[in-house]
Design a protein around this motif. Structure first.
Motif, mmCIF file in Angstrom:
data_model
loop_
_atom_site.group_PDB
_atom_site.id
_atom_site.type_symbol
_atom_site.label_atom_id
_atom_site.label_comp_id
_atom_site.label_asym_id
_atom_site.label_seq_id
_atom_site.Cartn_x
_atom_site.Cartn_y
_atom_site.Cartn_z
ATOM 1 N N THR A 176 80.064 -8.975 89.681
ATOM 2 C CA THR A 176 81.188 -9.886 89.466
ATOM 3 C C THR A 176 81.752 -10.322 90.811
ATOM 4 O O THR A 176 81.952 -9.500 91.708
ATOM 5 C CB THR A 176 82.280 -9.194 88.634
ATOM 6 N N LEU A 177 82.013 -11.611 90.960
ATOM 7 C CA LEU A 177 82.505 -12.128 92.230
ATOM 8 C C LEU A 177 83.852 -11.501 92.586
ATOM 9 O O LEU A 177 84.691 -11.277 91.705
ATOM 10 C CB LEU A 177 82.660 -13.642 92.158
ATOM 11 N N PRO A 178 84.083 -11.241 93.857
ATOM 12 C CA PRO A 178 85.377 -10.679 94.265
ATOM 13 C C PRO A 178 86.566 -11.495 93.777
ATOM 14 O O PRO A 178 87.599 -10.920 93.413
ATOM 15 C CB PRO A 178 85.275 -10.668 95.793
ATOM 16 N N ILE A 179 86.466 -12.813 93.749
ATOM 17 C CA ILE A 179 87.575 -13.633 93.287
ATOM 18 C C ILE A 179 87.877 -13.364 91.821
ATOM 19 O O ILE A 179 89.034 -13.380 91.385
ATOM 20 C CB ILE A 179 87.287 -15.131 93.518
ATOM 21 N N ASP A 180 86.841 -13.059 91.031
ATOM 22 C CA ASP A 180 87.052 -12.774 89.614
ATOM 23 C C ASP A 180 87.607 -11.359 89.415
ATOM 24 O O ASP A 180 88.418 -11.138 88.505
ATOM 25 C CB ASP A 180 85.745 -12.953 88.844
ATOM 26 N N ARG A 181 87.179 -10.416 90.247
ATOM 27 C CA ARG A 181 87.813 -9.088 90.213
ATOM 28 C C ARG A 181 89.296 -9.225 90.535
ATOM 29 O O ARG A 181 90.153 -8.580 89.919
ATOM 30 C CB ARG A 181 87.163 -8.160 91.233
ATOM 31 N N ALA B 103 91.894 0.546 93.200
ATOM 32 C CA ALA B 103 90.997 0.504 94.357
ATOM 33 C C ALA B 103 89.534 0.470 93.927
ATOM 34 O O ALA B 103 88.725 -0.287 94.475
ATOM 35 C CB ALA B 103 91.258 1.710 95.254
ATOM 36 N N ALA B 104 89.178 1.297 92.946
ATOM 37 C CA ALA B 104 87.793 1.326 92.478
ATOM 38 C C ALA B 104 87.389 -0.019 91.898
ATOM 39 O O ALA B 104 86.296 -0.544 92.187
ATOM 40 C CB ALA B 104 87.625 2.433 91.439
ATOM 41 N N ILE B 105 88.251 -0.598 91.071
ATOM 42 C CA ILE B 105 87.930 -1.875 90.442
ATOM 43 C C ILE B 105 87.871 -2.989 91.477
ATOM 44 O O ILE B 105 87.000 -3.869 91.420
ATOM 45 C CB ILE B 105 88.963 -2.176 89.335
ATOM 46 N N ALA B 106 88.762 -2.964 92.452
ATOM 47 C CA ALA B 106 88.740 -3.972 93.511
ATOM 48 C C ALA B 106 87.424 -3.929 94.285
ATOM 49 O O ALA B 106 86.883 -4.967 94.680
ATOM 50 C CB ALA B 106 89.912 -3.764 94.455
ATOM 51 N N ALA B 107 86.903 -2.718 94.502
ATOM 52 C CA ALA B 107 85.673 -2.563 95.269
ATOM 53 C C ALA B 107 84.425 -2.928 94.466
ATOM 54 O O ALA B 107 83.347 -3.083 95.047
ATOM 55 C CB ALA B 107 85.552 -1.126 95.770
ATOM 56 N N GLY B 108 84.555 -3.034 93.141
ATOM 57 C CA GLY B 108 83.400 -3.340 92.305
ATOM 58 C C GLY B 108 82.814 -2.143 91.599
ATOM 59 O O GLY B 108 81.704 -2.209 91.071
ATOM 60 N N CYS B 109 83.550 -1.031 91.572
ATOM 61 C CA CYS B 109 83.077 0.194 90.921
ATOM 62 C C CYS B 109 83.560 0.255 89.478
ATOM 63 O O CYS B 109 84.569 -0.351 89.107
ATOM 64 C CB CYS B 109 83.594 1.432 91.656
#
Length: 486
Positions: free
Chosen positions: A69-74, A171-177
């Motif tokens: 998922t793209l960082p902008i969408d996170r 933090a985990a969700i922001a990083a993509g985890c």
């Protein structure tokens, strides 16, 4: 099984696994007790072995979706969750007071702080940068890429039911985890509200799972699973060491925010009354159940009388009661264990010669209420000088020299928060540099900020939450060395 659209604020806590919300009537359960009344608020379902395995499997699936998922969408999901937490702050705060006991104003402030935390990491999600490194080899480009570490197992305590799990989840969700979180079974409601806000903001199934149950079974299963790539915990040093040993078998890195016993150094050139006013608020916030709570007070002999007089005057004004009642400044301890722990520590200190200047007794026979307590001339032999009270008790000693104060502050093997009060720039700089702690407040008790790293040294743990360090903790840095081919 129930789904997200069936859940409403104030409903019973659920296991969240994939797209399923599993209530207590579908599993064995444990009661959730209101610490002000000792009445049962609701029941927390106990995860089965199959539930834990399913959470791992869905977390792996969720990670495969979320990492792409793209960082902008996170960022949009995290910001959407922050907006929903703010909208629901009053309802969430009431749930927090019911399950944990803190006054409603503190609960609402924590809820809004959690919203700010999610907004902070929504911005950090957009700034997950790698870097280009100048190579010493002609024709070879060095590209350092930031990638999410993988599915995370997280464990949190009961004292801050929103902001502590929020630090790990955001933090985990922001990083993509993806992340599986096991909050305390004593305070299960607020994490479910975080999950609900995230799902309503568009978080895909499997990215966040919430488990309750047998702590040993859940931790042993998650940390033995090769699919889990990182562990994060806020808890006691004892529990942190257990999880670190389990994580070592599969080489899982971790973020460990563990116990403390924060020293306070009040120097003779400080504003004694101003320091007393700040410290009285910080000490009795959340009934002293704060990992960075000032707890070992070292006051210069020249001002100890004026400081103590002012401090006792502030303590005397603290209104203790049910956190849902107007005007209450301090609620009960969160559970009976903490109440008995405080009773034992105060009794031990008095036995060893400490002077009881305020409080020192349980309030009533219903609820886990304890008087705001101040102990003077506490000897080093008293347990409270070595064991974190995690309750509404202040222990005061005197000191004569700066060297003496620093030695007293550093005499334990924990180092999370610490505080210095002085008007001398030389003293501020020297003492802040020599204190063995992860965070130092100089003329302030505000040392927890979303924009800055939060964590300790020595047996208070390692790793940092908050700030850019908080995002880095959930990433790996991959080097790609590339040579152009003609």
């Amino acid at each position: 099984m129930l789904h997200i659209d069936a859940f409403v604020p104030g409903d019973s806590p659920c296991l969240v696994i994939g797209d399923s919300w599993i209530h207590a009537d579908q599993r064995e359960y444990v009661p959730v007790i209101n610490p002000a009344t000792e009445e049962t608020v609701c029941h927390a379902p106990v995860a089965t072995a199959d539930d834990i395995q399913l959470a791992i499997a869905t977390s792996v699936q969720g990670f495969e979706t979320w990492r792409r998922t793209l960082p902008i969408d996170r960022s949009r999901v995290l910001r959407g969750a922050a907006e929903r937490i703010r909208e629901r702050a009053d309802d969430i705060a009431r749930l927090m007071t019911l399950e944990q006991g803190k006054p409603l104003a503190e609960a609402r402030a924590e809820t809004l702080s959690t919203a700010d935390l999610f907004e902070w990491f929504s911005e950090e999600a957009r700034r997950s940068y790698g870097r280009i490194v100048a190579s010493q080899v002609p024709g070879v480009a060095l590209n350092v890429m930031a990638e999410p570490i993988g599915p995370v197992a997280a464990f949190t305590a009961w004292n801050f039911p929103m902001v502590v799990p929020g630090r790990k989840i955001a933090a985990a969700i922001a990083a993509g985890c993806s992340i599986i979180i096991k909050p305390s079974e004593e305070t299960p409601l607020c994490v479910v509200e975080i999950a609900r806000c995230l799902r309503d903001a568009g978080l895909p199934n499997g990215v966040l799972a919430v488990l309750y149950g047998d702590p040993a079974q859940i931790s042993e299963t998650l940390l033995a699973a090769p699919e889990i790539r990182k562990v994060a915990i806020t808890g006691s040093t004892r529990v942190g060491k257990i999880l670190a040993r389990l994580a070592a078998d599969t080489m899982k890195p971790g973020t460990y925010e563990l116990g403390g016993h924060s020293p306070v150094l009040v120097f003779g050139d400080s504003d004694a009354e101003g320091a007393a006013a700040q410290l009285a608020v910080a000490k009795y916030r959340n009934a002293g159940q704060v990992c960075t709570s000032p707890s070992r007070f070292f006051v210069h002999r020249d001002i100890v009388e004026s400081f103590t007089e002012s401090y006792l005057a502030h303590v005397d004004k603290i209104v203790v009661g049910d956190g849902l009642q107007d005007g209450v400044a301090m609620g009960p301890l969160s559970n009976e264990r903490q109440l008995l722990h405080i009773v034992d520590l105060v009794s031990d200190a008095v036995t060893h010669g400490a002077q009881l200047a305020a409080g020192g007794h349980r309030i009533g026979n219903t609820g886990y209420f304890y008087e705001p307590t101040v102990l003077l001339n506490v000897p080093d032999t008293a347990r409270i000088m070595r064991e974190e009270p995690f309750g509404p008790v202040t222990a005061i000693q005197t000191f004569d020299t700066t060297d003496d104060a620093i030695a007293k502050a550093n005499m334990l093997d924990v180092g999370l928060g610490s505080y210095v009060f002085s008007s001398s720039p030389e003293t501020m700089i020297r003492v802040a540099g020599e204190l063995q702690a992860g965070m130092v407040g100089v003329n302030t008790c505000l040392i927890a900020h979303h924009e800055a790293p939060f964590g300790g040294v020595n047996q208070s743990g390692y790793g940092r939450e908050g700030g850019i360090e908080g995002l880095d903790a959930y990433q790996i840095k991959k080097l790609v060395a590339a040579r152009a081919v003609a």
